[in-house]
Design an enzyme around this catalytic site. Structure first.
Site: not given
Ligand code: 8YV
Length: 328
Positions: A241, A243, A272, A290
């Protein structure tokens, strides 16, 4: 105190109330269509913006930062991960970078647990079976999965989200193992009855579920490469969950297809919205688009954080959520 309102460009559509508040406080320019901006559009807005509010879908690389006008002083990202921003290039140009940590911890941990349950217990497959019209009824040997209770969970990255995953996992009877740059505070370790592994390789070969919860940084890029994935037990599951770039997706797909790894639950991908095609057809994989932090409450809190970061900065103070490279 700065009398002029900052020109704030939002690259994507944010919650209505966030945008309305930004319009009240700042000279905010919205992207009502929500379409990701092209390279040319991004270059045009950084020439005008005092503050840029990007998301994970924008690439804020050295070239874009070089194209920015001198007035661009703050990149107030809407999200926690900052791997889409070239932090060194921003620092070199004297641009402050902020993010929104803390407010999406619990939501992301919930999705990690959902995947941890969904894959071994075949929840997504079961849903398809129930809707298919081909379900012939209960059977003693039908749709058997694997028990969660009593298994070992190995968390890679015991920061805020990793710790929130650990707390939940304990409730499901999992014992907690973790790999981190350094052990967490002894009190936190004792509370979670967690076992620290300095060696990721050693941990990988001993746990039943691996959860990726570290940020994507140069140090973690490709961390779970083919060799490391091969260390996992054939009965083990992987949940990511964090990257996609932390895991070699092609190697993972092959190891899942050959059952060298029992299953995987993924919410994030290296490229992605593209997903390695081989993953799409595997029955032992649950794929999410995501959605780790995708709650209405979380998005509003992320918006509040962005607003506070901008206002604090514009008032001449150091925003609390400024990203310091050494912390990553
Ligand atoms: C966000 C995420 O919604 O915050 C993060 O790092 O991976 C996400 O869940 C996304 O980054 C929004 O910019």
């Amino acid at each position: 105190m700065n009398q002029k309102k900052p020109v704030v460009f939002l690259t994507r559509k944010l919650p209505d109330s966030t945008e309305t508040r930004m319009r009240e406080l700042f000279d905010a320019r919205l992207n009502e269509s929500d379409a990701p901006l092209s390279g040319d559009e991004m270059r045009a807005i950084v020439k005008e913006a005092d503050v840029l509010v990007p998301t994970v879908t924008d690439r804020i690389d050295a070239d874009l930062i070089a194209a920015a006008g001198d007035q661009l002083k703050l990149i107030a990202s809407f999200g926690t991960g900052v791997d889409h921003i070239d932090l060194a290039a921003a620092r070199a140009r004297g641009i402050t970078v902020t993010n929104t940590p803390g407010v999406l911890t619990e939501d992301t941990a919930d999705v990690a647990l959902a995947l941890m349950l969904a894959v071994p217990r075949r929840i997504a497959e079961g849903d398809k079976r129930a809707r298919s019209g081909n379900w012939t009824g209960w059977s003693p040997t039908g749709m058997l999965g694997h028990r969660i209770n009593g298994k070992r969970l190995g968390i890679i990255g015991m920061g805020r989200i990793g710790s929130a995953v650990a707390r939940r996992a304990r409730g499901f009877g999992l014992s907690i193992h973790y790999h981190n740059r350094k052990p967490v505070h002894p009190e936190a370790e004792a509370e979670l009855e967690a076992t620290y592994w300095e060696s990721l390789d050693q941990m990988l070969s001993r746990v039943d579920i691996v959860s990726v919860n570290c940020p994507h940084t140069p140090a973690t890029s490709g961390l779970l490469n083919r060799e490391r994935l091969e260390l996992m037990q054939p009965s083990a599951y992987l949940v990511n969950t964090s990257r996609g770039e932390v895991v070699d997706e092609a190697a993972l797909a092959e190891l899942l297809a050959s059952r060298h790894i029992a299953g995987a639950g993924l919410d994030v991908y290296a490229d992605e919205p593209n997903i390695t095609p081989a993953l799409m057809t595997l029955p032992n994989v649950v794929l999410l688009p995501h959605i780790g932090s995708a709650t209405i409450e979380g998005r509003l809190e992320m918006g509040d954080k962005v607003i506070i970061n901008i206002q604090t900065f514009w008032d001449g103070h150091a925003p609390r959520d400024r990203v310091i490279e050494a912390m990553l």
